[in-house]
Motif scaffolding. Structure first.
Motif, mmCIF file in Angstrom:
data_model
loop_
_atom_site.group_PDB
_atom_site.id
_atom_site.type_symbol
_atom_site.label_atom_id
_atom_site.label_comp_id
_atom_site.label_asym_id
_atom_site.label_seq_id
_atom_site.Cartn_x
_atom_site.Cartn_y
_atom_site.Cartn_z
ATOM 1 N N ASP A 38 -12.097 -1.301 3.846
ATOM 2 C CA ASP A 38 -11.270 -0.336 3.123
ATOM 3 C C ASP A 38 -10.351 0.431 4.060
ATOM 4 O O ASP A 38 -9.865 1.521 3.714
ATOM 5 N N GLN B 210 2.715 -5.646 1.928
ATOM 6 C CA GLN B 210 1.454 -6.373 2.020
ATOM 7 C C GLN B 210 1.405 -7.233 3.273
ATOM 8 O O GLN B 210 0.373 -7.293 3.961
ATOM 9 N N ARG C 257 -3.863 0.685 -2.947
ATOM 10 C CA ARG C 257 -3.229 -0.619 -3.183
ATOM 11 C C ARG C 257 -2.224 -0.439 -4.324
ATOM 12 O O ARG C 257 -2.536 0.202 -5.335
ATOM 13 N N VAL D 290 -6.835 0.335 6.400
ATOM 14 C CA VAL D 290 -5.572 -0.383 6.556
ATOM 15 C C VAL D 290 -4.846 0.132 7.788
ATOM 16 O O VAL D 290 -4.713 1.355 7.983
ATOM 17 N N HIS D 291 -4.392 -0.814 8.631
ATOM 18 C CA HIS D 291 -3.512 -0.517 9.759
ATOM 19 C C HIS D 291 -2.144 -1.119 9.458
ATOM 20 O O HIS D 291 -2.029 -2.089 8.701
ATOM 21 N N GLN E 94 -7.351 5.110 4.719
ATOM 22 C CA GLN E 94 -8.506 4.698 3.922
ATOM 23 C C GLN E 94 -8.033 4.334 2.516
ATOM 24 O O GLN E 94 -7.335 5.113 1.860
ATOM 25 N N VAL E 95 -8.405 3.140 2.048
ATOM 26 C CA VAL E 95 -8.036 2.709 0.694
ATOM 27 C C VAL E 95 -8.959 3.407 -0.299
ATOM 28 O O VAL E 95 -10.180 3.243 -0.243
ATOM 29 N N ALA F 265 0.585 -5.319 6.486
ATOM 30 C CA ALA F 265 -0.682 -4.573 6.485
ATOM 31 C C ALA F 265 -1.795 -5.415 7.115
ATOM 32 O O ALA F 265 -1.872 -6.630 6.915
ATOM 33 N N GLU F 266 -2.623 -4.738 7.884
ATOM 34 C CA GLU F 266 -3.840 -5.353 8.438
ATOM 35 C C GLU F 266 -5.025 -4.582 7.864
ATOM 36 O O GLU F 266 -5.212 -3.403 8.172
ATOM 37 N N ARG F 267 -5.776 -5.254 7.000
ATOM 38 C CA ARG F 267 -6.857 -4.570 6.299
ATOM 39 C C ARG F 267 -8.203 -5.097 6.753
ATOM 40 O O ARG F 267 -8.422 -6.314 6.801
ATOM 41 N N TYR G 132 0.846 -1.191 0.000
ATOM 42 C CA TYR G 132 0.000 0.000 0.000
ATOM 43 C C TYR G 132 0.885 1.245 0.000
ATOM 44 O O TYR G 132 1.821 1.353 0.803
#
Length: 393
Positions: A114, A106, A89, A116-117, A67-68, A109-111, A57
């Motif tokens: 929409d 990737q 992304r 992401v942390h 926010q994605v 990432a914790e998703r 990301y």
């Protein structure tokens, strides 16, 4: 004219005779093995934009979460700038969107939906290939005289070039001479040997892209030699094998004289390969090599290939050397510098077999030449030596 020259003096004189060939535009797809005729500078910047080095990301500055708001993939960049708290992304090689300053891997990432942390926060600039990190417009990438390897061809294409300048192909005529030579190896009398030198030389020249013509084998008589030499009128370089020594039937020298060539020098203080002949006919260069196969090969490696490389524009035409340790004792050397056919075993090197100049089996087994200076003392096993790698023999 009969003075024996040293290797270096003979090489210097031969390189000074190298024909000057006109340059032509050559598509890069046809440049493998050829020498670059110009300094090659980048016509574009690579990469042309900041790119992601990993899948993950692209993040706006700040601690997150993010926010994605879209995706950037190779060939299809995200079209808007990121606002604080946003991310996209992104795939490896994709353009970094404006407003992003790092890439979250990737796997880090914790998703959730929409949002992401980051399990592990990347530092600013992390996992980004910055614009121009490979090269920039105007950078010198490949110097004139460099040989175009597959990687250099790829670099030149990436730099925005479809074609480059190179010398036109060198025209080389090969002439085997000798009454003992048979053109058909399957029909060879006891008094004959199959003609192999010209084919060997043609194979040595093939990686350099020369236009080679075979003019023999030719019998040891003036009429046959004169007819063969007429066919070499358009050659840039004529290479003869055999007939250049001092025997009653060694007719190359008088045949060349009648053809209009002038002997530049004759004989080099090396073994094998002493009866090397060098002549000129206008801008044409003639190299007369010994007829014995090993002598022919060694002189071709030391003199023919450097002349051809220089003619084609090579910045460094002379053969390369390396260091090794000999795995057996070597005897003292006489008045001529010796080149022993040998085989590498890791960092060690050993003789490949008989050093007789007619031993083709030894030549075929060799992948290097051991360079033994004139009047060098005997060496014991384990002594350091200089070698000339043969790139496969």
């Amino acid at each position: 004219m009969s003075e024996l020259l040293s290797l270096e003096e003979a090489q210097g004189r031969i390189l000074a005779l190298a024909p000057l060939l006109p340059l032509e535009q050559v598509p890069l797809t046809a440049m493998a093995g050829r020498y670059l005729g110009e300094d090659l500078r980048a016509a574009r910047t690579q990469p042309a934009a900041d790119l992601s080095a990993m899948d993950g990301y692209a993040l706006a500055p700040g601690p997150g979460p993010w926010q994605v708001v879209g995706e950037s993939r190779a060939g299809a960049p995200f079209a808007r700038a990121l606002a604080p708290g946003q991310c996209v992304r992104i795939s490896t090689g994709a353009v970094m969107p404006e407003g992003a300053d790092r890439v979250l891997l990737q796997e880090d990432a914790e998703r959730a939906g929409d949002v992401v942390h980051a399990a592990q926060q990347p530092s600013p600039g992390r996992h980004i290939r910055p614009r121009g990190f490979d090269f920039r417009d105007g950078d010198l990438l490949i110097p004139r005289g460099a040989r175009m390897t597959p990687a250099r061809i790829a670099l030149a294409l990436a730099a925005g070039h479809a074609a480059v300048l190179a010398a036109r192909p060198l025209r080389v005529a090969l002439l085997d001479s000798g009454d003992e030579l048979s053109a058909d190896p399957s029909a060879c009398g006891a008094h004959q040997v199959p003609a192999s030198n010209a084919a060997m030389l043609a194979a040595m020249l093939a990686p350099l892209g020369c236009k080679v013509s075979l003019l023999g084998p030719v019998a040891d008589n003036h009429t046959a030699l004169a007819g063969a030499l007429e066919q070499a009128d358009s050659a840039d370089i004529l290479i003869t094998t055999g007939g250049a020594s001092v025997g009653d039937h060694d007719l190359i020298k008088p045949a060349l004289a009648r053809w209009g060539a002038e002997i530049a020098f004759w004989k080099v203080a090396i073994k094998p390969g002493k009866p090397l002949l060098v002549a000129t006919r206008g801008v044409q260069v003639v190299l007369g090599l010994p007829g014995n196969p090993a002598s022919c090969f060694v002189t071709a490696h030391l003199f023919v290939l450097p002349l051809v490389r220089a003619s084609l524009g090579a910045a460094h035409p002379l053969p390369t050397t390396a260091s090794a340790v000999v795995d057996e004792a070597l005897p003292a050397v006489g008045a001529r510098r010796e080149f022993l056919r040998a085989r590498r075993l890791g960092e060690r090197v050993g003789l490949a077999g008989s050093q007789d100049s007619g031993a083709l089996s030894t030549l075929a087994a060799a992948d290097c030449l051991i360079d033994r200076p004139a009047r060098a003392p005997a060496l014991g096993a384990g002594s350091p030596v200089t070698i000339y790698p043969l790139d496969g023999g």
